[in-house]
Design an enzyme around this catalytic site. Structure first.
Site, short mmCIF file in Angstrom:
data_model
loop_
_atom_site.label_atom_id
_atom_site.label_comp_id
_atom_site.label_asym_id
_atom_site.label_seq_id
_atom_site.Cartn_x
_atom_site.Cartn_y
_atom_site.Cartn_z
N ARG A 58 0.80 -1.22 0.00
CA ARG A 58 0.00 0.00 0.00
C ARG A 58 0.84 1.27 0.00
O ARG A 58 0.61 2.18 -0.81
CB ARG A 58 -0.94 0.00 1.21
CG ARG A 58 -2.02 -1.06 1.14
CD ARG A 58 -2.59 -1.36 2.51
NE ARG A 58 -3.57 -2.45 2.45
CZ ARG A 58 -3.24 -3.73 2.37
NH1 ARG A 58 -1.98 -4.08 2.32
NH2 ARG A 58 -4.17 -4.67 2.30
N THR A 59 1.80 1.35 0.91
CA THR A 59 2.56 2.59 1.05
C THR A 59 3.41 2.87 -0.19
O THR A 59 3.38 3.97 -0.74
CB THR A 59 3.45 2.53 2.30
OG1 THR A 59 2.64 2.29 3.45
CG2 THR A 59 4.20 3.85 2.49
N LYS A 86 26.32 -4.84 -1.37
CA LYS A 86 27.76 -4.75 -1.62
C LYS A 86 28.48 -4.05 -0.48
O LYS A 86 29.69 -3.81 -0.56
CB LYS A 86 28.02 -4.00 -2.93
CG LYS A 86 27.41 -4.67 -4.16
CD LYS A 86 27.66 -3.84 -5.41
CE LYS A 86 27.02 -4.47 -6.64
NZ LYS A 86 27.22 -3.65 -7.87
N ARG A 108 11.52 3.72 3.73
CA ARG A 108 11.01 2.81 4.77
C ARG A 108 12.18 1.97 5.22
O ARG A 108 12.91 1.39 4.40
CB ARG A 108 9.88 1.93 4.25
CG ARG A 108 9.52 0.80 5.22
CD ARG A 108 8.26 0.07 4.82
NE ARG A 108 7.08 0.90 5.10
CZ ARG A 108 5.83 0.40 5.17
NH1 ARG A 108 5.61 -0.89 4.95
NH2 ARG A 108 4.82 1.19 5.42
N HIS A 136 5.02 6.43 11.46
CA HIS A 136 4.56 6.25 10.09
C HIS A 136 3.63 7.43 9.80
O HIS A 136 2.40 7.29 9.76
CB HIS A 136 3.81 4.92 9.95
CG HIS A 136 3.57 4.47 8.54
ND1 HIS A 136 3.76 5.30 7.44
CD2 HIS A 136 3.14 3.27 8.04
CE1 HIS A 136 3.46 4.63 6.34
NE2 HIS A 136 3.08 3.40 6.67
#
Length: 307
Positions: A58-59, A86, A108, A136
């Site tokens: 969703r986000t 890496k 995120r 959030h």
């Protein structure tokens, strides 16, 4: 009006006026979403990159769609597809994106404070799309927008947040915001999922959901975040559903027109029974739509800072 800073890192940092300004702008964006041709020039020439170190549907998709609806250039990077594998540091990754001319970085990350860290090292605006168990903010904004849209106000409401409070960044962001906007917040759930100091945030805490949701205007359920929980916090998902899940009998304790909300994804039959999810006053689907509108508003506001 503009936001005080170049970034959106949390509801804790936003003033009441800034929150209301974003919600006001989201109304315009919701109108655009309702049109058949969802394309505006608001972000033409701007570039947004989503930098996601945790899974999301969703986000991430709502940010990407929001940017494309407003004619921005959008790109997505995941940890598995970046130079993190890496050995590159988070700061170096962010600086690389900044050097490429990125205007907005949406991140995120499983570490609390990660967005705040990179924001200090880049010229681009940074949006917190969820950091660990901290905040959030855009989820909170879409929740606020949905409540205001459906009930006409935020002041004087009782909002019950129930479930996995301890691991929920959504709960924290909403508590910060709702307190600023004049709502009363009650939280409820198993004692093992309630932080010991939760009442210092200005909420009433209950070890059963019945007391928390009594006379509530809004019942906001949270997903059980098994990926963040230590073992032993819950006997089983079945027992959680039996004693803490929101069914029609428990929901009857709230006001008769109380909204039912959930940030998603929902564990059907655990946090919410299917019958409650499908009630007319369930606004879970509307939250998804409003998530795009709110993120369009946030992107537009932050992009204007560099004009």
């Amino acid at each position: 009006m503009k936001l005080a800073g170049k970034d959106l890192l949390g509801m804790k940092e936003l003033s009441e006026e800034e929150i209301r300004y974003i919600l006001y702008q989201a109304e315009t964006m919701k109108y655009i979403l309702k049109q058949n041709a969802k394309k505006t020039p608001h972000l033409q020439g701007k570039t947004m990159v989503t930098l996601f170190y945790e899974n999301s549907t969703r986000t991430r998709m709502s940010f990407e769609l929001a940017s494309k609806y407003m004619s921005a250039n959008a790109a997505n990077i995941t940890a598995s597809g970046s130079s993190v594998n890496k050995g590159e540091t988070l700061i170096d990754t962010a600086k690389t994106l900044d050097d490429m001319g990125t205007d907005i970085i949406v991140i995120r990350h499983q570490m609390s404070g990660a967005p705040h860290l990179i924001a200090k090292h880049v010229k681009a605006s940074v949006i917190n799309a969820g950091d660990g168990m901290n905040e959030h903010p855009t989820q909170s904004l879409l929740d606020l927008f949905t409540i205001k849209e459906k009930l006409g106000r935020l002041e004087g409401l009782k909002v019950a947040i129930v479930g996995d409070i301890a691991h929920s960044r959504v709960a924290r962001s909403n508590i910060y915001a709702l307190n600023k906007l004049g709502s009363t917040v009650a939280v409820g759930g198993p004692s093992t999922l309630l932080p010991k100091d939760i009442e210092t945030m200005g909420v009433r805490a209950y070890k059963n959901v019945e007391e928390a949701i009594t006379d509530a205007d809004v019942v906001m359920c949270l997903r059980l975040q098994k990926e963040r929980q230590q073992s032993g916090l819950l006997p089983s998902m079945r027992e959680y559903a039996q004693f803490f899940g929101i069914n029609e009998k428990r929901l009857a304790l709230a006001k008769k027109d109380a909204l039912v909300m959930h940030p998603g994804p929902v564990n059907r039959g655990v946090e919410l029974c299917t019958e409650v999810m499908d009630l007319p006053r369930s606004v879970i689907d509307e939250q998804v739509t409003n998530g795009v509108a709110v993120r369009m508003a946030v992107l537009n506001i932050l992009a204007k800072r560099s004009n």
